[in-house]
Design a protein around this motif. Structure first.
Motif, PDB file in Angstrom:
ATOM      1  N   ARG A 160       0.847  -1.196   0.000  1.00 53.11           N
ATOM      2  CA  ARG A 160       0.000   0.000   0.000  1.00 53.11           C
ATOM      3  C   ARG A 160       0.880   1.244   0.000  1.00 53.11           C
ATOM      4  N   GLU A 161       0.620   2.143  -0.925  1.00 51.59           N
ATOM      5  CA  GLU A 161       1.386   3.386  -1.000  1.00 51.59           C
ATOM      6  C   GLU A 161       0.728   4.440  -0.117  1.00 51.59           C
ATOM      7  N   LYS A 162       1.182   4.517   1.114  1.00 54.83           N
ATOM      8  CA  LYS A 162       0.703   5.534   2.049  1.00 54.83           C
ATOM      9  C   LYS A 162       1.904   6.106   2.788  1.00 54.83           C
ATOM     10  N   HIS A 163       1.823   7.395   3.067  1.00 45.50           N
ATOM     11  CA  HIS A 163       2.956   8.064   3.694  1.00 45.50           C
ATOM     12  C   HIS A 163       3.247   7.542   5.096  1.00 45.50           C
ATOM     13  N   ASN A 164       2.258   6.975   5.758  1.00 39.10           N
ATOM     14  CA  ASN A 164       2.479   6.536   7.139  1.00 39.10           C
ATOM     15  C   ASN A 164       2.718   5.031   7.253  1.00 39.10           C
ATOM     16  N   ILE A 165       3.004   4.378   6.102  1.00 33.24           N
ATOM     17  CA  ILE A 165       3.278   2.938   6.121  1.00 33.24           C
ATOM     18  C   ILE A 165       4.703   2.678   5.631  1.00 33.24           C
ATOM     19  N   ILE A 166       5.473   1.971   6.433  1.00 32.59           N
ATOM     20  CA  ILE A 166       6.775   1.475   5.990  1.00 32.59           C
ATOM     21  C   ILE A 166       6.531   0.130   5.306  1.00 32.59           C
ATOM     22  N   PRO A 167       6.892  -0.005   4.032  1.00 35.36           N
ATOM     23  CA  PRO A 167       6.578  -1.233   3.294  1.00 35.36           C
ATOM     24  C   PRO A 167       7.516  -2.380   3.675  1.00 35.36           C
ATOM     25  N   THR A 168       7.211  -3.543   3.153  1.00 39.18           N
ATOM     26  CA  THR A 168       8.072  -4.706   3.393  1.00 39.18           C
ATOM     27  C   THR A 168       9.037  -4.964   2.240  1.00 39.18           C
ATOM     28  N   GLU A 169       8.755  -4.371   1.061  1.00 42.02           N
ATOM     29  CA  GLU A 169       9.645  -4.595  -0.080  1.00 42.02           C
ATOM     30  C   GLU A 169       9.713  -3.353  -0.962  1.00 42.02           C
ATOM     31  N   ALA A 170      10.921  -3.020  -1.381  1.00 40.43           N
ATOM     32  CA  ALA A 170      11.148  -1.964  -2.368  1.00 40.43           C
ATOM     33  C   ALA A 170      11.904  -2.570  -3.545  1.00 40.43           C
ATOM     34  N   ILE A 171      11.647  -2.050  -4.730  1.00 40.06           N
ATOM     35  CA  ILE A 171      12.229  -2.626  -5.943  1.00 40.06           C
ATOM     36  C   ILE A 171      12.895  -1.518  -6.760  1.00 40.06           C
ATOM     37  N   ILE A 172      14.125  -1.775  -7.179  1.00 43.40           N
ATOM     38  CA  ILE A 172      14.886  -0.836  -7.990  1.00 43.40           C
ATOM     39  C   ILE A 172      15.079  -1.427  -9.385  1.00 43.40           C
ATOM     40  N   GLY A 173      14.761  -0.655 -10.419  1.00 44.82           N
ATOM     41  CA  GLY A 173      15.015  -1.080 -11.791  1.00 44.82           C
ATOM     42  C   GLY A 173      16.340  -0.534 -12.280  1.00 44.82           C
ATOM     43  N   PHE A 174      17.093  -1.355 -13.009  1.00 41.47           N
ATOM     44  CA  PHE A 174      18.389  -0.909 -13.517  1.00 41.47           C
ATOM     45  C   PHE A 174      18.544  -1.241 -14.997  1.00 41.47           C
ATOM     46  N   ASP A 175      19.393  -0.471 -15.655  1.00 40.15           N
ATOM     47  CA  ASP A 175      19.754  -0.673 -17.057  1.00 40.15           C
ATOM     48  C   ASP A 175      21.280  -0.629 -17.128  1.00 40.15           C
ATOM     49  N   MET A 176      21.892  -1.732 -17.524  1.00 38.53           N
ATOM     50  CA  MET A 176      23.351  -1.817 -17.589  1.00 38.53           C
ATOM     51  C   MET A 176      23.776  -1.970 -19.043  1.00 38.53           C
ATOM     52  N   ARG A 177      24.739  -1.141 -19.456  1.00 36.90           N
ATOM     53  CA  ARG A 177      25.225  -1.165 -20.832  1.00 36.90           C
ATOM     54  C   ARG A 177      26.622  -1.785 -20.885  1.00 36.90           C
ATOM     55  N   LEU A 178      26.764  -2.767 -21.765  1.00 35.90           N
ATOM     56  CA  LEU A 178      28.028  -3.470 -21.943  1.00 35.90           C
ATOM     57  C   LEU A 178      28.756  -2.916 -23.160  1.00 35.90           C
ATOM     58  N   ILE A 179      30.073  -2.973 -23.152  1.00 34.52           N
ATOM     59  CA  ILE A 179      30.796  -2.584 -24.356  1.00 34.52           C
ATOM     60  C   ILE A 179      30.546  -3.651 -25.426  1.00 34.52           C
ATOM     61  N   PRO A 180      30.697  -3.306 -26.709  1.00 37.65           N
ATOM     62  CA  PRO A 180      30.324  -4.243 -27.779  1.00 37.65           C
ATOM     63  C   PRO A 180      30.991  -5.611 -27.703  1.00 37.65           C
ATOM     64  N   GLU A 181      32.230  -5.663 -27.202  1.00 36.05           N
ATOM     65  CA  GLU A 181      32.959  -6.931 -27.175  1.00 36.05           C
ATOM     66  C   GLU A 181      32.680  -7.762 -25.924  1.00 36.05           C
ATOM     67  N   GLU A 182      31.920  -7.235 -24.985  1.00 34.14           N
ATOM     68  CA  GLU A 182      31.790  -7.849 -23.660  1.00 34.14           C
ATOM     69  C   GLU A 182      30.835  -9.042 -23.655  1.00 34.14           C
ATOM     70  N   ASP A 183      31.217 -10.083 -22.937  1.00 35.88           N
ATOM     71  CA  ASP A 183      30.371 -11.264 -22.775  1.00 35.88           C
ATOM     72  C   ASP A 183      29.301 -10.985 -21.724  1.00 35.88           C
ATOM     73  N   GLU A 184      28.042 -11.155 -22.097  1.00 34.67           N
ATOM     74  CA  GLU A 184      26.954 -10.803 -21.182  1.00 34.67           C
ATOM     75  C   GLU A 184      26.888 -11.729 -19.969  1.00 34.67           C
ATOM     76  N   THR A 185      27.283 -12.987 -20.130  1.00 32.73           N
ATOM     77  CA  THR A 185      27.247 -13.924 -19.004  1.00 32.73           C
ATOM     78  C   THR A 185      28.230 -13.509 -17.917  1.00 32.73           C
TER      79      THR A 185
END
Length: 239
Positions: free
Chosen positions: A96-121
């Protein structure tokens, strides 16, 4: 077969593109009433601590990875470099998004850029290991969830690249009155990866410029760039 990718820049001939990894970092805590923070473990605050440290430390590690390929004009580094951005912050499912509630989970989205030669694994392993170590150090319950991982690509056929340079010079002379062709790699990713994996020589040229409001309101392209692109395709096919 040879491939020309049109989802690309207009101010240089592209001979490669960055890899792209996207996903979530899930931070779990103990929710409760915001008036009693001492009885809770706030995942929003933990997320802020974790992202701050990743920006200070892991972003430097990413930037230390340098390609052999040139960066686009006006880049902060002469060669394409590794990058990571944190693009989304939200609460977990059902919170629940309420100012007086501390949640149990927060989620961060990320975008990572690799150089062209880099192995993604290898890039994934390095990032996940770093997040795990940093989370343990900070006393944070966090985990990484990968949504997609696409490696980059680079041109392997020098003859094809030279033919494209010649064709672009002719097209530029005919449409803009100059022939200074810059060669670099894209900071973004594109479908060249899929052809690269099949061993098909690939280059890219399009109508995208940094001032086109890319991925935001009012996105556009210049008509003159479409005219140049049309002429370039014609010259490349008849070269």
């Amino acid at each position: 077969d040879r491939v020309l990718i049109l989802d690309s820049s207009a101010d240089f001939l592209s001979v490669g593109a960055s890899g792209v990894v996207s996903g979530w970092i899930r931070i779990r805590g103990k929710g409760g009433h915001a008036g009693y923070p001492h009885l809770c473990k706030n995942p929003v605050e933990d997320a802020c601590k974790l992202v701050t440290r990743l920006c200070e430390e892991y972003r430097v590690i990413r930037a230390s990875k340098l390609s052999k390929l040139n960066s686009p004009p006006n880049s902060p580094f002469p060669k394409v470099w590794g990058r990571i951005s944190f693009t989304i912050m939200k609460l977990g499912r059902g919170e629940r998004e309420k100012h007086n509630i501390i949640p149990t989970e927060a989620i961060i989205g990320f975008d990572m850029r690799l150089i062209p030669e880099e192995d993604e694994t290898e890039a994934l392993r390095e990032f996940i290991d770093y997040v795990n170590r940093l989370s343990t150090q900070l006393g944070i319950d966090a985990s990484v969830e990968i949504l997609s991982a696409q490696r980059g690509w680079y041109s392997t056929d020098e003859k094809f690249v030279n033919e494209a340079i010649d064709a672009l010079k002719i097209a530029m002379r005919a449409t803009v009155g100059e022939e200074n062709v810059l060669v670099a790699a894209e900071l973004g990713g594109n479908d060249g990866t899929f052809f690269f994996k099949r061993g098909m020589p690939t280059i890219a040229f399009g109508a995208i410029r940094p001032d086109n409001n890319i991925h935001t309101r009012g996105e556009f392209v210049y008509i003159r760039d479409l005219v140049l692109l049309k002429r370039f395709i014609k010259e490349l096919l008849t070269h």
